[in-house]
Design an enzyme around this catalytic site. Sequence first.
Site, PDB file in Angstrom:
ATOM      1  N   GLU A 176       4.438  -5.204   7.305  1.00  0.00           N
ATOM      2  CA  GLU A 176       3.704  -4.143   8.009  1.00  0.00           C
ATOM      3  C   GLU A 176       4.128  -3.975   9.462  1.00  0.00           C
ATOM      4  O   GLU A 176       4.071  -2.872  10.007  1.00  0.00           O
ATOM      5  CB  GLU A 176       2.183  -4.421   7.959  1.00  0.00           C
ATOM      6  CG  GLU A 176       1.550  -4.249   6.597  1.00  0.00           C
ATOM      7  CD  GLU A 176       1.561  -5.497   5.733  1.00  0.00           C
ATOM      8  OE1 GLU A 176       2.341  -6.442   6.019  1.00  0.00           O
ATOM      9  OE2 GLU A 176       0.792  -5.535   4.752  1.00  0.00           O
ATOM     10  N   GLU A 230      -0.827  -9.186  -0.678  1.00  0.00           N
ATOM     11  CA  GLU A 230      -2.256  -9.413  -0.425  1.00  0.00           C
ATOM     12  C   GLU A 230      -3.073  -9.330  -1.717  1.00  0.00           C
ATOM     13  O   GLU A 230      -4.019 -10.086  -1.917  1.00  0.00           O
ATOM     14  CB  GLU A 230      -2.746  -8.394   0.604  1.00  0.00           C
ATOM     15  CG  GLU A 230      -2.088  -8.614   1.958  1.00  0.00           C
ATOM     16  CD  GLU A 230      -2.351  -7.480   2.943  1.00  0.00           C
ATOM     17  OE1 GLU A 230      -1.858  -6.360   2.709  1.00  0.00           O
ATOM     18  OE2 GLU A 230      -3.067  -7.712   3.916  1.00  0.00           O
ATOM     19  N   ALA A 272       0.873  -1.178   0.000  1.00  0.00           N
ATOM     20  CA  ALA A 272       0.000   0.000   0.000  1.00  0.00           C
ATOM     21  C   ALA A 272       0.907   1.224   0.000  1.00  0.00           C
ATOM     22  O   ALA A 272       2.063   1.145   0.439  1.00  0.00           O
ATOM     23  CB  ALA A 272      -0.859  -0.022   1.248  1.00  0.00           C
ATOM     24  N   GLY A 311       0.527  -4.919   0.930  1.00  0.00           N
ATOM     25  CA  GLY A 311      -0.662  -4.946   0.078  1.00  0.00           C
ATOM     26  C   GLY A 311      -0.401  -5.585  -1.281  1.00  0.00           C
ATOM     27  O   GLY A 311      -1.323  -6.106  -1.907  1.00  0.00           O
TER      28      GLY A 311
END
Length: 260
Positions: A134, A114, A68, A111
């Site tokens: 993270e 993911e 992200a 992300g």
Amino acid sequence: MNENSYETIEVRREGRVGVITLNRPKALNALNEQTMQDVVAAATELDRDSGIGALILAGSEKAFAAGADIKEMSGKSASDMYHEDFFAGWDAFARLRTPKIAAVAGYALGGGCELAMMCDLILAADTAVFGQPEIALGVIPGMGGTQRLTRAVGKAKAMDMILTGRQMRAEEAERSGLVSRVVAADELMDTALEVAGKIAEMSKPAAQHAVETVNAAYESGLWAGVQHERRVFHGLFSTADQKEGMSAFAEKRTARFSHE
Ligand code: HXC
């Protein structure tokens, strides 16, 4: 939407395969709000197109996606994240019914990992690196990583990766069940097109129902999943493709699916 009018992705069609390529090279394809909107819009349009039977999501040689967009997120409060339901928009991508393949080279972190796991299968270049870093940013995965990684590689490896941020290279990812196949980096797109092309030749309703039913294995208990599978299996006998597929076998010819 015109297929070339997206800001953060490139979209192209190769026969019955739709290819979406993340294209924010300066940020190693970090996933910002705009990327999410672009990917979801393009993938939804391809998903609804009866001329498309499979999707490929790819990044660059260096990065599928480095996570992200940390710079976009960093200043937000918990209340901002809650009100925006930050990144819930990706659920629409995860729930698409057309089979989707992640073609991963380089970094698939946070992300990015993911997003790859939201796809129905992952093909990896030998350069691929998967990780959920993270914890080093003071947070935890927020796009399904604690759930999908654990289901893919089991609790021991998921805990190791999520608690320490340890990265997993392609060979270990294949051994652990996270990826379907590992190929040389320069063969990744050709392999993805070959696999996607093979899937796209199949009856689209059958392939869509296969995706839904395999995913049910992750989302329900064994008996509920088996019953769901049986109902879907029975229901497919209402399709023209079932009649064609089985007749073609008996007549010793290749099936010509109408995808209906
Ligand atoms: C924003 C990013 C980024 C990211 C890289 N960049 N990753 N920008 N968000 N996730 C930017 C860098 O700031 C830099 O910009 C440029 O991309 C190139 O990156 P470098 O770090 O210079 O490249 P390199 O030295 O090769 O290192 C590659 C890397 C490193 C190891 C992948 O970039 C890295 O550690 N990135 C962060 C990985 C990460 O923590 N991902 C998880 C994010 S959190 P400039 O402008 O300096 O050139 C997450 C949460 C998901 O994903 C849940 C959401 C709700």
